[in-house]
Design an enzyme around this catalytic site. Sequence first.
Site, PDB file in Angstrom:
ATOM      1  N   HIS A   1       0.875  -1.182   0.000  1.00 38.68           N
ATOM      2  CA  HIS A   1       0.000   0.000   0.000  1.00 38.68           C
ATOM      3  C   HIS A   1       0.913   1.233   0.000  1.00 38.68           C
ATOM      4  CE1 HIS A   1      -2.865   2.884   1.836  1.00 38.68           C
ATOM      5  NE2 HIS A   1      -3.813   2.041   1.455  1.00 38.68           N
TER       6      HIS A   1
ATOM      7  N   ASP B   1       2.915  -4.803   8.013  1.00 38.44           N
ATOM      8  CA  ASP B   1       1.708  -3.996   7.850  1.00 38.44           C
ATOM      9  C   ASP B   1       0.514  -4.944   7.970  1.00 38.44           C
ATOM     10  OD1 ASP B   1      -0.514  -2.717   6.888  1.00 38.44           O
ATOM     11  OD2 ASP B   1       0.430  -1.922   5.077  1.00 38.44           O
TER      12      ASP B   1
ATOM     13  N   GLN C   1      -4.807  -5.292   6.939  1.00 38.60           N
ATOM     14  CA  GLN C   1      -5.899  -6.146   6.441  1.00 38.60           C
ATOM     15  C   GLN C   1      -6.013  -7.465   7.202  1.00 38.60           C
ATOM     16  OE1 GLN C   1      -8.157  -5.217   4.371  1.00 38.60           O
ATOM     17  NE2 GLN C   1      -7.184  -3.302   3.761  1.00 38.60           N
TER      18      GLN C   1
ATOM     19  N   LYS D   1     -10.509  -0.751  10.527  1.00 39.23           N
ATOM     20  CA  LYS D   1     -10.644  -1.906   9.628  1.00 39.23           C
ATOM     21  C   LYS D   1     -11.012  -3.174  10.406  1.00 39.23           C
ATOM     22  CE  LYS D   1      -7.348  -0.070   6.307  1.00 39.23           C
ATOM     23  NZ  LYS D   1      -8.051   0.274   5.075  1.00 39.23           N
TER      24      LYS D   1
ATOM     25  N   CYS E   1      -4.881   2.446  -3.683  1.00 44.29           N
ATOM     26  CA  CYS E   1      -3.684   3.020  -3.029  1.00 44.29           C
ATOM     27  C   CYS E   1      -2.515   2.041  -3.062  1.00 44.29           C
ATOM     28  CB  CYS E   1      -3.956   3.421  -1.579  1.00 44.29           C
ATOM     29  SG  CYS E   1      -5.187   4.686  -1.421  1.00 44.29           S
TER      30      CYS E   1
HETATM   31  N1  PMP Z   1      -1.804  -0.779   4.501  1.00 46.09           N
HETATM   32  C1  PMP Z   1      -2.778  -1.515   3.967  1.00 46.09           C
HETATM   33  C2  PMP Z   1      -2.476  -2.900   3.473  1.00 46.09           C
HETATM   34  C3  PMP Z   1      -4.075  -1.008   3.859  1.00 46.09           C
HETATM   35  O1  PMP Z   1      -5.041  -1.742   3.324  1.00 46.09           O
HETATM   36  C4  PMP Z   1      -4.330   0.302   4.345  1.00 46.09           C
HETATM   37  C5  PMP Z   1      -5.703   0.910   4.215  1.00 46.09           C
HETATM   38  N2  PMP Z   1      -6.320   0.714   2.984  1.00 46.09           N
HETATM   39  C6  PMP Z   1      -3.278   1.016   4.909  1.00 46.09           C
HETATM   40  C7  PMP Z   1      -2.027   0.452   4.971  1.00 46.09           C
HETATM   41  C8  PMP Z   1      -3.492   2.381   5.464  1.00 46.09           C
HETATM   42  O2  PMP Z   1      -4.373   2.352   6.558  1.00 46.09           O
HETATM   43  P1  PMP Z   1      -4.930   3.692   7.199  1.00 46.09           P
HETATM   44  O3  PMP Z   1      -5.539   4.457   6.063  1.00 46.09           O
HETATM   45  O4  PMP Z   1      -5.961   3.223   8.178  1.00 46.09           O
HETATM   46  O5  PMP Z   1      -3.798   4.394   7.819  1.00 46.09           O
END
Ligand code: PMP
Length: 415
Positions: free
Chosen positions: A125, A205, A208, A231, A371
């Site tokens: 991401h 990270d 998910q 999430k 993203c």
């Molecule tokens: N890493 C991953 C794999 C994600 O799916 C996301 C959110 N889509 C993020 C980082 C960022 O999370 P946040 O927007 O809650 O900071």
Amino acid sequence: MIDKKKLNYIRKQFPIFNKKIFDNKNLVYFDNASTTQKPYSVIKSIEKYYKNINSNVHRGSHYISNLSTLKIEKSRKIIQKFINASYNHEIIFTKGTTDSINLIALGIKKYIKQDDIIIISQMEHHSNIIPWQNLCKETKSKLEVLPLDKNYNINLSLLDYLLEKKKEKVKIISLVHISNVIGLENNIKKIINKAHKNNTLVLIDGAQSLSHTNINVKKFDIDFYVFSSHKIYGPTGLGILYGKEKLLKKISPIQFGGGMVKNFSFNLNKIEYEDLPLILEPGTPNISSIISFSESIKFINKIGINNIKEYENKLLKYALYKLSKIDNIFLYGKNIIKYPIISFNIKNYHPFDIGMILDKYGIAVRTGNHCAQPFVKFINKKGTIRISLSFYNTYEEIDYLYNKLLKSIKILSKI
Ligand code: PMP
């Protein structure tokens, strides 16, 4: 087991599914990888805090302030147990996964020298790329990106090469556990073992992960693990940074202010800071979110993560089965998806157009690059349509999606 009766009960706990959203339609929510819906227990807990004990923490000498402090510290313990951390002060409250990664990337800056190496993958991401790009720019270190093979697995040859040839220069590997584009799980245990043989740190990270599976940070020997409350059925604006005590002690604070100071001095070098976790949590924390996030964890624990896994896996299989019946559909990584996040395209139609039509039927999907442009561009330049499922989704909703997808294709074919 989540049977029909249990599912009914679960769905009743989410106010958003028990009302019409627009045009007299119920919401069919397939965008759980972006954020999950919130159960009453979480919403009520936020309301209860503001109605009954609204006050600041760690500094009051009065009743409700002490109560708020007790409650956020109790939450910290619940989160510690949730991921099996050794100590409660290894749980740092941040704004989200993004914020947690930035804290580490900036907080380790003093240890990174010119020509050192930071490793990420092509699957990340943007939140797990850009903070490292900035760190590399500022320290003149180098970012190495592990490529994906045609089955979307991370190719570890470059990692092996770098660990062997560059040795102590490889400072940190930052990798996603479960991708937000396709529900693939990386073999983090294997990667951590390789890294630790070289004294390289690993950040995982987990944005998910915890809505679909459990994680044991101690068993996996994870150095840093980051995730977002929103999430995992919790409120927005709260993230968690887990770090091993001995490592968090070495992280420099990247923000300064109240709450983190034991003894102040106008001589900056003489300021005495609080111990962990407060040294990394300056300012007023997101008190209501921290307290109510513990309700999300209780909610998940009540259903049982194994029941969640089992049901979500059945839903995933059913969704893949139904979708694969559609002509000219590309279901990326169809045979290797482990968790219920599916990316697909329909030949000749732009993902955004399909998403727009589905929205008119009350179906929320995500379209675009999620993203994660390096990964999504590797799959398909135009982006994908993504459906991400939760234990509150139903087989009937998947049938509804299938029918409305066919309808969308019909509509678009006439334009
Ligand atoms: N890493 C991953 C794999 C994600 O799916 C996301 C959110 N889509 C993020 C980082 C960022 O999370 P946040 O927007 O809650 O900071």
